[in-house]
Design a protein around this motif. Structure first.
Motif, PDB file in Angstrom:
ATOM      1  N   PHE A   1       0.836  -1.203   0.000  1.00 21.70           N
ATOM      2  CA  PHE A   1       0.000   0.000   0.000  1.00 21.70           C
ATOM      3  C   PHE A   1       0.870   1.251   0.000  1.00 21.70           C
ATOM      4  O   PHE A   1       0.670   2.165  -0.802  1.00 21.70           O
ATOM      5  N   LEU A   2       1.881   1.272   0.887  1.00 20.65           N
ATOM      6  CA  LEU A   2       2.732   2.457   0.984  1.00 20.65           C
ATOM      7  C   LEU A   2       3.481   2.702  -0.319  1.00 20.65           C
ATOM      8  O   LEU A   2       3.638   3.848  -0.751  1.00 20.65           O
ATOM      9  N   LEU A   3       3.935   1.620  -0.959  1.00 16.23           N
ATOM     10  CA  LEU A   3       4.685   1.791  -2.203  1.00 16.23           C
ATOM     11  C   LEU A   3       3.762   2.169  -3.352  1.00 16.23           C
ATOM     12  O   LEU A   3       4.133   2.942  -4.238  1.00 16.23           O
ATOM     13  N   ALA A   4       2.545   1.611  -3.344  1.00 15.35           N
ATOM     14  CA  ALA A   4       1.676   1.773  -4.511  1.00 15.35           C
ATOM     15  C   ALA A   4       0.948   3.108  -4.510  1.00 15.35           C
ATOM     16  O   ALA A   4       0.627   3.635  -5.575  1.00 15.35           O
ATOM     17  N   LEU A   5       0.683   3.670  -3.325  1.00 16.88           N
ATOM     18  CA  LEU A   5      -0.175   4.855  -3.258  1.00 16.88           C
ATOM     19  C   LEU A   5       0.356   6.029  -4.082  1.00 16.88           C
ATOM     20  O   LEU A   5      -0.366   6.524  -4.971  1.00 16.88           O
ATOM     21  N   PRO A   6       1.598   6.502  -3.865  1.00 18.48           N
ATOM     22  CA  PRO A   6       2.050   7.654  -4.660  1.00 18.48           C
ATOM     23  C   PRO A   6       2.110   7.342  -6.147  1.00 18.48           C
ATOM     24  O   PRO A   6       1.697   8.169  -6.975  1.00 18.48           O
ATOM     25  N   THR A   7       2.578   6.150  -6.488  1.00 14.74           N
ATOM     26  CA  THR A   7       2.716   5.811  -7.896  1.00 14.74           C
ATOM     27  C   THR A   7       1.352   5.741  -8.574  1.00 14.74           C
ATOM     28  O   THR A   7       1.185   6.222  -9.702  1.00 14.74           O
ATOM     29  N   SER A   8       0.361   5.152  -7.897  1.00  7.58           N
ATOM     30  CA  SER A   8      -0.956   5.068  -8.532  1.00  7.58           C
ATOM     31  C   SER A   8      -1.570   6.446  -8.684  1.00  7.58           C
ATOM     32  O   SER A   8      -2.259   6.714  -9.670  1.00  7.58           O
ATOM     33  N   TYR A   9      -1.298   7.310  -7.693  1.00 15.12           N
ATOM     34  CA  TYR A   9      -1.820   8.680  -7.825  1.00 15.12           C
ATOM     35  C   TYR A   9      -1.221   9.335  -9.071  1.00 15.12           C
ATOM     36  O   TYR A   9      -1.946   9.912  -9.887  1.00 15.12           O
ATOM     37  N   ALA A  10       0.093   9.174  -9.242  1.00 17.07           N
ATOM     38  CA  ALA A  10       0.748   9.791 -10.399  1.00 17.07           C
ATOM     39  C   ALA A  10       0.222   9.210 -11.697  1.00 17.07           C
ATOM     40  O   ALA A  10      -0.046   9.938 -12.658  1.00 17.07           O
ATOM     41  N   LEU A  11       0.022   7.900 -11.729  1.00 21.60           N
ATOM     42  CA  LEU A  11      -0.428   7.266 -12.974  1.00 21.60           C
ATOM     43  C   LEU A  11      -1.896   7.548 -13.241  1.00 21.60           C
ATOM     44  O   LEU A  11      -2.316   7.633 -14.390  1.00 21.60           O
TER      45      LEU A  11
END
Lengths: 282, 285
Positions: free
Chosen positions: A92-102
Motif C-alpha cells: 500500500f505504501l509503495l503503490a499509493l504515490p505511484t498510482s496517484y501519479a499514474l
C-alpha cells in the motif's frame, strides 16, 4: 390464446429455471469438492476409506488432532498472517504515490508504465522465485522474514497499483477543482477528496494483496525454506513431496478457512469492476 | 513564473512513480540479471565461476523439448477450454435474474490457492473419487478411470479449468456488462434484430476482452508449477518443474538459468505473436 399463454409460461419458467440450474451447478462445482475435503480430513485411520465406498465408514478428528499436536501448523498460520499483513501494508505504501501519479497526472508514457508494472504477474513465477532467491541470498536475506516479505511485496504491488490507478482515474475532476476553488491545498485535497473516493478500491486492493500473499507458494518455497514456513509450504509437504491425502485435507481447510471468511466479510467491497481491473484489461 | 512552476510540478510527478515502479524494476532487474549472468556460468555456486557458453549448448535436449511441449499443450488446451465455457456463460448470465448470487459464487474458486484446488479436484477424480463411483454405478464405464498422474495430463487440465473458468468468467462478465444499453437500444431502433445486435455489437465490443483473457489464462497455466507437480504426468512435466529439479536436485544452476531464460523468451514471443494476430483480427472486424 392458450398456446400464447403456454409459450409465455415456458419463457417465464426458463427465465427462472436456467439461473437456478446454474446456481445449483455452481454450488456443486464448489461445494462437492469442499465437502469431500471435509470428509477426507475426518476419516478415522482405523477404518480406511477406499473404493467402492461412496462415504467413509467412520469419522473422527484423529488427523486434526495429529496435525495440531505434532506439527507446527499454528506457527505456520501465524507467520502466514504476519507476512501477509506486512506485505499488504508495504504494498500500500509503495503503490499509493505511484498510482496517484499514474491515475491523475497526465504524465508522458503512462500507458507504458502501466504495462511495465504488470511484469511481475506475467513473468514465470518459478523462474522469478529461483533467481530472486539468488539475489536475496547475495543480500543476505535468504530464509528471513524480511526476504519473504520483500518478495511477496513484489507480487502485491502490481495488484494494489492496478486497482488504485482505476480508482484514482474514476475520481471526477470537478470535485477536485471545486475543492481547489474553495482553497484546499494539496494535502487537504488528498485527505478530503481523493482518499474517501479511493477507499473502496483501497479495501479491494488490500484484500487482493493479502489473499495473494496468503496463498503465494513459489516465493516462500524458494526463499523462505527452511526457516520461514507458511501454510502453503506445509501443505506442499503433504501433497507434492509425499502424498498424504488426509493430512493435506486438514491443512487445506486450515488455509481455506481464513481466506474464505475474509472473502465473505468483504464480499460487498470487491466490486466486479475491481476484479476486472485487477485481472483483465492489461 | 508560470512555466517554471509547471516544469517543477512535472518532475515531481515522475518522482512519485519511484516507490512503486522503482521497487518492481529493482527486484525484477536483479532477478533477471542474475538469471542471465548465471546462464553464462557467472555467479556459479557449485563450480568455478567463469564465462562460458557450454551451458547454452547442452540445453536443447530431449527432456527440455518434451517438457516445453507439455507446458505449451496444457496451456493452449486450458485457455481454449476455458474461453469456450466462460464466454457463452458470461453472455447467458447477463440476461438472467439472480446474477449477483451467481457472481458471488463464481468469485470463490478465485480465492482458492492452486495447491488446494489441486487437492480438491484430485479427491473428486481419483480412483475412488465420487466421479468414478457415479460413472461405474451408472454403468458408463466398468473400471474406475485412473486420471491422476495420467500420461496425457487430463487431471492437470481439469484442475486448471476448475480454477481458471471463474477467473475468465469475471473478466468476460465485466466486459459484457460494459456494453452500454443505449448502443443496443439505438441498434434496435434502427431495426436490428436480436441476432444482428449480437453479432454486430456485443461480439465486437467484448472480443478484445475475450482475447486478453485467453492470453492471461495461457500465461497462468504456462507458468504453473504446483498443479502439474501434484496431479500431472510423471515424465513430461512442466518447464517450471524441470527448472526447479535442475537447480535443486542436480545442483546445475547455470542450466536452470538457461531454462529460465528460454521460458521467459517462449512466453514473451508467444504473447507478442498472439497480440499481433489479435490486433489484425480486431482491425478486420
Amino acid at each position: 390464446m392458450a398456446k400464447e399463454f403456454s409459450a409465455q409460461l415456458t419463457r417465464k419458467l426458463l427465465r427462472y429455471l436456467v439461473p437456478f440450474a446454474i446456481i445449483v451447478i455452481l454450488v456443486a462445482w464448489i461445494g462437492v469438492p469442499m465437502a469431500y475435503c471435509f470428509l477426507w480430513s475426518a476419516v478415522d485411520p482405523d477404518y480406511p476409506w477406499s473404493y467402492p465406498d461412496p462415504l467413509p465408514q467412520k469419522l473422527s478428528l484423529f488427523h486434526w488432532r495429529y496435525i495440531l499436536e505434532n506439527t507446527n501448523i499454528l506457527g505456520a498460520v501465524g507467520s502466514s498472517f504476519f507476512i501477509a499483513g506486512c506485505t499488504t501494508i508495504l504494498s500500500f505504501l509503495l503503490a499509493l504515490p505511484t498510482s496517484y501519479a499514474l491515475g491523475r497526472r497526465q504524465l508522458k508514457g503512462t500507458g507504458f508504465f502501466k504495462t511495465l508494472m504488470l511484469l511481475p504477474l506475467v513473468l514465470p513465477g518459478m523462474a522469478m522465485a529461483i533467481f530472486l532467491g539468488r539475489m536475496l541470498m547475495k543480500m543476505g536475506l535468504s530464509g528471513t522474514y524480511t526476504g519473504v516479505i520483500l518478495a511477496h511485496t513484489l507480487m502485491g504491488v502490481p495488484y494494489m497499483m492496478r486497482i488504485l490507478v482505476v480508482s484514482f482515474e474514476s475520481v471526477p475532476q470537478d470535485l477536485v477543482d471545486a475543492a481547489s476553488n474553495l482553497g484546499a491545498r494539496a494535502f487537504t485535497r488528498f485527505v478530503e477528496v481523493y482518499f474517501p473516493m479511493v477507499l473502496p478500491g483501497l479495501v479491494a486492493g488490500s484484500i487482493f494483496t493479502f489473499i495473494n500473499s496468503m496463498e503465494e507458494f513459489n516465493l516462500t518455497f524458494i526463499i523462505g525454506l527452511p526457516t520461514v514456513k507458511t501454510i502453503p509450504t506445509v501443505l506442499f509437504s503433504y501433497l507434492g513431496e509425499s502424498f498424504a491425502r488426509t493430512r493435506a485435507s486438514v491443512v487445506s481447510l486450515i488455509l481455506l478457512i481464513p481466506n474464505l471468511t475474509l472473502l465473505l466479510i468483504t464480499e460487498r467491497f470487491i466490486k466486479t469492476e475491481y476484479m476486472g481491473a485487477a485481472l483483465g484489461k492489461m | 513564473m508560470k512555466t517554471a512552476r509547471k516544469k517543477r510540478k512535472f518532475e515531481w510527478g515522475y518522482l512519485l512513480l519511484l516507490p512503486g515502479l522503482g521497487y518492481i524494476l529493482f527486484f525484477l532487474a536483479g532477478a533477471t540479471g542474475m538469471m542471465i549472468a548465471q546462464s553464462f556460468g557467472l555467479f556459479n555456486y557449485t563450480a568455478e565461476s567463469r564465462f562460458s557458453l557450454e551451458y547454452w549448448k547442452g540445453i536443447l535436449n530431449e527432456t527440455f523439448v518434451d517438457d516445453l511441449l507439455y507446458s505449451l499443450k496444457i496451456a493452449v488446451c486450458a485457455s481454449l477450454l476455458c474461453i469456450c465455457i466462460a464466454y457463452p456463460l458470461a453472455l447467458i448470465i447477463k440476461k438472467l435474474p439472480g446474477e449477483r448470487t451467481i457472481l458471488s459464487l463464481v468469485k470463490i474458486p478465485m480465492f482458492i490457492p492452486a495447491l488446494v484446488a489441486s487437492l480438491l479436484i484430485l479427491n473428486i477424480i481419483d480412483y475412488h473419487g465420487i466421479l468414478n463411483i457415479i460413472l461405474v454405478r451408472l454403468q458408463i464405464i466398468e473400471e474406475p478411470l485412473r486420471l491422476r498422474n495420467d500420461s496425457w495430463g487430463v487431471a492437470a487440465l481439469l484442475i486448471q479449468a476448475w480454477k481458471n473458468i471463474p477467473f475468465m468468467l469475471i473478466i468476460m462478465y465485466s466486459a459484457v456488462e460494459a456494453v452500454r444499453r443505449d448502443v443496443i437500444d439505438a441498434a434496435r431502433n434502427l431495426g436490428a434484430g436480436r441476432l444482428a445486435v449480437f453479432t454486430q455489437i456485443i461480439v465486437p465490443l467484448t472480443l478484445p476482452s475475450a482475447l486478453v483473457s485467453v492470453i492471461l489464462v495461457f500465461i497462468r497455466v504456462f507458468n504453473d508449477y504446483v498443479i502439474s507437480k501434484t496431479a500431472g504426468p510423471l515424465y513430461p512435466n512442466t518447464i517450471s518443474n524441470l527448472m526447479h529439479v535442475t537447480a535443486y536436485l542436480y545442483n546445475d544452476w547455470p542450466s536452470a538459468a538457461c531454462i529460465g531464460c528460454l521460458m521467459v523468451i517462449t512466453a514473451v514471443s508467444f504473447v507478442s505473436v498472439y497480440n499481433y494476430l489479435s490486433k489484425k483480427l480486431l482491425q478486420n472486424l
